[in-house]
Motif scaffolding. Structure first.
Motif, PDB file in Angstrom:
ATOM      1  N   VAL A   4       0.854  -1.191   0.000  1.00  0.00           N
ATOM      2  CA  VAL A   4       0.000   0.000   0.000  1.00  0.00           C
ATOM      3  C   VAL A   4       0.884   1.234   0.000  1.00  0.00           C
ATOM      4  CG1 VAL A   4      -1.726   1.300   1.284  1.00  0.00           C
ATOM      5  CG2 VAL A   4      -1.848  -1.188   1.215  1.00  0.00           C
ATOM      6  N   GLN A   5       0.707   2.067  -1.006  1.00  0.00           N
ATOM      7  CA  GLN A   5       1.478   3.303  -1.073  1.00  0.00           C
ATOM      8  C   GLN A   5       0.542   4.465  -1.351  1.00  0.00           C
ATOM      9  OE1 GLN A   5       4.589   2.682  -4.024  1.00  0.00           O
ATOM     10  NE2 GLN A   5       6.047   2.229  -2.395  1.00  0.00           N
ATOM     11  N   LEU A   6       0.813   5.554  -0.651  1.00  0.00           N
ATOM     12  CA  LEU A   6       0.022   6.764  -0.819  1.00  0.00           C
ATOM     13  C   LEU A   6       0.964   7.918  -1.116  1.00  0.00           C
ATOM     14  CD1 LEU A   6      -2.262   6.271   2.290  1.00  0.00           C
ATOM     15  CD2 LEU A   6      -2.955   5.967  -0.080  1.00  0.00           C
ATOM     16  N   GLN A   7       0.588   8.730  -2.064  1.00  0.00           N
ATOM     17  CA  GLN A   7       1.398   9.886  -2.461  1.00  0.00           C
ATOM     18  C   GLN A   7       0.533  11.133  -2.387  1.00  0.00           C
ATOM     19  OE1 GLN A   7       4.706   9.712  -3.502  1.00  0.00           O
ATOM     20  NE2 GLN A   7       4.843  11.934  -3.757  1.00  0.00           N
ATOM     21  N   ALA A   8       0.839  12.011  -1.435  1.00  0.00           N
ATOM     22  CA  ALA A   8       0.106  13.266  -1.302  1.00  0.00           C
ATOM     23  C   ALA A   8       0.854  14.368  -2.036  1.00  0.00           C
ATOM     24  CB  ALA A   8      -0.047  13.631   0.167  1.00  0.00           C
ATOM     25  N   SER A   9       0.104  15.233  -2.669  1.00  0.00           N
ATOM     26  CA  SER A   9       0.703  16.351  -3.392  1.00  0.00           C
ATOM     27  C   SER A   9      -0.293  17.499  -3.477  1.00  0.00           C
ATOM     28  CB  SER A   9       1.123  15.911  -4.799  1.00  0.00           C
ATOM     29  OG  SER A   9       0.000  15.485  -5.553  1.00  0.00           O
ATOM     30  N   GLY A  10       0.181  18.638  -3.978  1.00  0.00           N
ATOM     31  CA  GLY A  10      -0.703  19.761  -4.206  1.00  0.00           C
ATOM     32  C   GLY A  10      -0.568  20.897  -3.212  1.00  0.00           C
ATOM     33  N   GLY A  11       0.275  20.730  -2.218  1.00  0.00           N
ATOM     34  CA  GLY A  11       0.459  21.796  -1.248  1.00  0.00           C
ATOM     35  C   GLY A  11       1.207  22.972  -1.844  1.00  0.00           C
ATOM     36  N   GLY A  12       1.284  24.054  -1.075  1.00  0.00           N
ATOM     37  CA  GLY A  12       1.987  25.229  -1.546  1.00  0.00           C
ATOM     38  C   GLY A  12       1.693  26.423  -0.672  1.00  0.00           C
ATOM     39  N   LEU A  13       2.108  27.572  -1.164  1.00  0.00           N
ATOM     40  CA  LEU A  13       1.892  28.841  -0.473  1.00  0.00           C
ATOM     41  C   LEU A  13       0.727  29.559  -1.136  1.00  0.00           C
ATOM     42  CD1 LEU A  13       2.737  31.137   1.480  1.00  0.00           C
ATOM     43  CD2 LEU A  13       4.328  31.889  -0.313  1.00  0.00           C
ATOM     44  N   VAL A  14      -0.236  29.980  -0.354  1.00  0.00           N
ATOM     45  CA  VAL A  14      -1.403  30.666  -0.889  1.00  0.00           C
ATOM     46  C   VAL A  14      -1.796  31.788   0.064  1.00  0.00           C
ATOM     47  CG1 VAL A  14      -3.020  29.058   0.212  1.00  0.00           C
ATOM     48  CG2 VAL A  14      -3.713  30.292  -1.845  1.00  0.00           C
ATOM     49  N   GLN A  15      -2.384  32.826  -0.480  1.00  0.00           N
ATOM     50  CA  GLN A  15      -2.840  33.933   0.344  1.00  0.00           C
ATOM     51  C   GLN A  15      -4.149  33.585   1.038  1.00  0.00           C
ATOM     52  OE1 GLN A  15      -3.045  37.415  -2.161  1.00  0.00           O
ATOM     53  NE2 GLN A  15      -0.852  37.801  -1.952  1.00  0.00           N
ATOM     54  N   PRO A  16      -4.438  34.225   2.155  1.00  0.00           N
ATOM     55  CA  PRO A  16      -5.726  34.007   2.807  1.00  0.00           C
ATOM     56  C   PRO A  16      -6.875  34.259   1.829  1.00  0.00           C
ATOM     57  CG  PRO A  16      -4.280  35.219   4.261  1.00  0.00           C
ATOM     58  CD  PRO A  16      -3.571  35.132   2.933  1.00  0.00           C
ATOM     59  N   GLY A  17      -7.856  33.376   1.884  1.00  0.00           N
ATOM     60  CA  GLY A  17      -8.976  33.445   0.960  1.00  0.00           C
ATOM     61  C   GLY A  17      -8.770  32.665  -0.314  1.00  0.00           C
ATOM     62  N   GLY A  18      -7.559  32.191  -0.523  1.00  0.00           N
ATOM     63  CA  GLY A  18      -7.251  31.443  -1.730  1.00  0.00           C
ATOM     64  C   GLY A  18      -7.655  29.974  -1.642  1.00  0.00           C
ATOM     65  N   SER A  19      -7.296  29.232  -2.687  1.00  0.00           N
ATOM     66  CA  SER A  19      -7.682  27.822  -2.789  1.00  0.00           C
ATOM     67  C   SER A  19      -6.490  26.964  -3.173  1.00  0.00           C
ATOM     68  CB  SER A  19      -8.780  27.647  -3.852  1.00  0.00           C
ATOM     69  OG  SER A  19      -9.939  28.363  -3.519  1.00  0.00           O
ATOM     70  N   LEU A  20      -6.560  25.728  -2.743  1.00  0.00           N
ATOM     71  CA  LEU A  20      -5.622  24.694  -3.158  1.00  0.00           C
ATOM     72  C   LEU A  20      -6.388  23.391  -3.309  1.00  0.00           C
ATOM     73  CD1 LEU A  20      -2.487  25.204  -0.849  1.00  0.00           C
ATOM     74  CD2 LEU A  20      -2.558  25.556  -3.323  1.00  0.00           C
ATOM     75  N   ARG A  21      -5.877  22.510  -4.156  1.00  0.00           N
ATOM     76  CA  ARG A  21      -6.450  21.175  -4.251  1.00  0.00           C
ATOM     77  C   ARG A  21      -5.351  20.157  -3.983  1.00  0.00           C
ATOM     78  NH1 ARG A  21      -9.465  17.924  -9.172  1.00  0.00           N
ATOM     79  NH2 ARG A  21      -7.355  17.859 -10.007  1.00  0.00           N
ATOM     80  N   LEU A  22      -5.532  19.413  -2.918  1.00  0.00           N
ATOM     81  CA  LEU A  22      -4.586  18.348  -2.575  1.00  0.00           C
ATOM     82  C   LEU A  22      -5.026  17.052  -3.242  1.00  0.00           C
ATOM     83  CD1 LEU A  22      -4.001  18.958   1.241  1.00  0.00           C
ATOM     84  CD2 LEU A  22      -2.899  20.045  -0.718  1.00  0.00           C
ATOM     85  N   SER A  23      -4.033  16.252  -3.614  1.00  0.00           N
ATOM     86  CA  SER A  23      -4.294  14.949  -4.212  1.00  0.00           C
ATOM     87  C   SER A  23      -3.616  13.869  -3.387  1.00  0.00           C
ATOM     88  CB  SER A  23      -3.761  14.888  -5.645  1.00  0.00           C
ATOM     89  OG  SER A  23      -4.366  15.855  -6.458  1.00  0.00           O
ATOM     90  N   CYS A  24      -4.278  12.752  -3.252  1.00  0.00           N
ATOM     91  CA  CYS A  24      -3.712  11.577  -2.590  1.00  0.00           C
ATOM     92  C   CYS A  24      -3.856  10.430  -3.568  1.00  0.00           C
ATOM     93  CB  CYS A  24      -4.432  11.274  -1.295  1.00  0.00           C
ATOM     94  SG  CYS A  24      -3.833   9.788  -0.448  1.00  0.00           S
ATOM     95  N   ARG A  25      -2.742  10.044  -4.169  1.00  0.00           N
ATOM     96  CA  ARG A  25      -2.781   8.972  -5.161  1.00  0.00           C
ATOM     97  C   ARG A  25      -2.355   7.674  -4.509  1.00  0.00           C
ATOM     98  NH1 ARG A  25      -0.637   9.191 -11.394  1.00  0.00           N
ATOM     99  NH2 ARG A  25      -1.540   7.189 -12.016  1.00  0.00           N
ATOM    100  N   ALA A  26      -3.107   6.630  -4.812  1.00  0.00           N
ATOM    101  CA  ALA A  26      -2.875   5.326  -4.193  1.00  0.00           C
ATOM    102  C   ALA A  26      -2.336   4.319  -5.195  1.00  0.00           C
ATOM    103  CB  ALA A  26      -4.173   4.802  -3.606  1.00  0.00           C
ATOM    104  N   SER A  27      -1.524   3.410  -4.711  1.00  0.00           N
ATOM    105  CA  SER A  27      -1.052   2.322  -5.554  1.00  0.00           C
ATOM    106  C   SER A  27      -0.804   1.095  -4.686  1.00  0.00           C
ATOM    107  CB  SER A  27       0.234   2.711  -6.290  1.00  0.00           C
ATOM    108  OG  SER A  27       1.269   2.993  -5.370  1.00  0.00           O
TER     109      SER A  27
END
Length: 121
Positions: A1-24
Motif C-alpha cells: 500500500v502506497q500513498l502519495q500526497a501532493s498539491g500543497g503550496g503557499l497561498v494567500q488568505p482566501g485562496g484555494s488549493l487542491r490536494l491529491s492523494c494517489r494510491a497504488s
C-alpha cells in the motif's frame, strides 16, 4: 500500500488549493481515505475522510463548508477554498481497510508522506 500526497503550496488568505492523494498497490475501492494535518507544536488532527465506496464523508468543524473531499479512480482530492492562516500545516493522507471512525487516526493502517500547506499574505 502506497500513498502519495501532493498539491500543497503557499497561498494567500482566501485562496484555494487542491490536494491529491494517489494510491497504488491496493484496490482503492476497498479502502477509506482520510486527510489529517499537523501544525508546528500542535497535535495531528483529522480534517476530512471518505468511505471506501464514497458514500460517507467526514469534515472537521473547522473546515466544513470550505473543504470538499472526493474520490476518483485511484486518487482522492481535497479541495480547499477560503483558506485561512490557521489552515497552515503539513497535510497527510491515510488509508484504512477496516471499519472505524473516519475522524480517528487509529482507524488508518497506511500513511503517505505529507505535503506542506502555508496560508500567508
Amino acid at each position: 500500500v502506497q500513498l502519495q500526497a501532493s498539491g500543497g503550496g503557499l497561498v494567500q488568505p482566501g485562496g484555494s488549493l487542491r490536494l491529491s492523494c494517489r494510491a497504488s498497490g491496493f484496490r482503492f475501492d476497498d479502502y477509506a481515505i482520510g486527510w489529517f494535518r499537523q501544525a508546528p507544536g500542535k497535535e495531528r488532527e483529522g480534517v476530512s475522510g471518505i468511505s471506501s465506496k464514497g458514500y460517507s464523508t467526514y469534515y472537521a468543524d473547522s473546515v466544513r463548508g470550505r473543504f470538499t473531499i472526493s474520490k476518483e479512480k485511484d486518487t482522492v482530492f481535497l479541495q480547499m477554498n477560503s483558506l485561512k492562516p490557521e489552515d497552515t500545516a503539513i497535510y497527510y493522507c491515510a488509508a484504512s481497510a477496516g471499519a472505524g471512525s473516519l475522524a480517528d487516526p487509529k482507524t488508518y493502517d497506511s500513511w503517505g508522506q505529507g505535503t506542506q500547506v502555508t496560508v500567508s499574505s
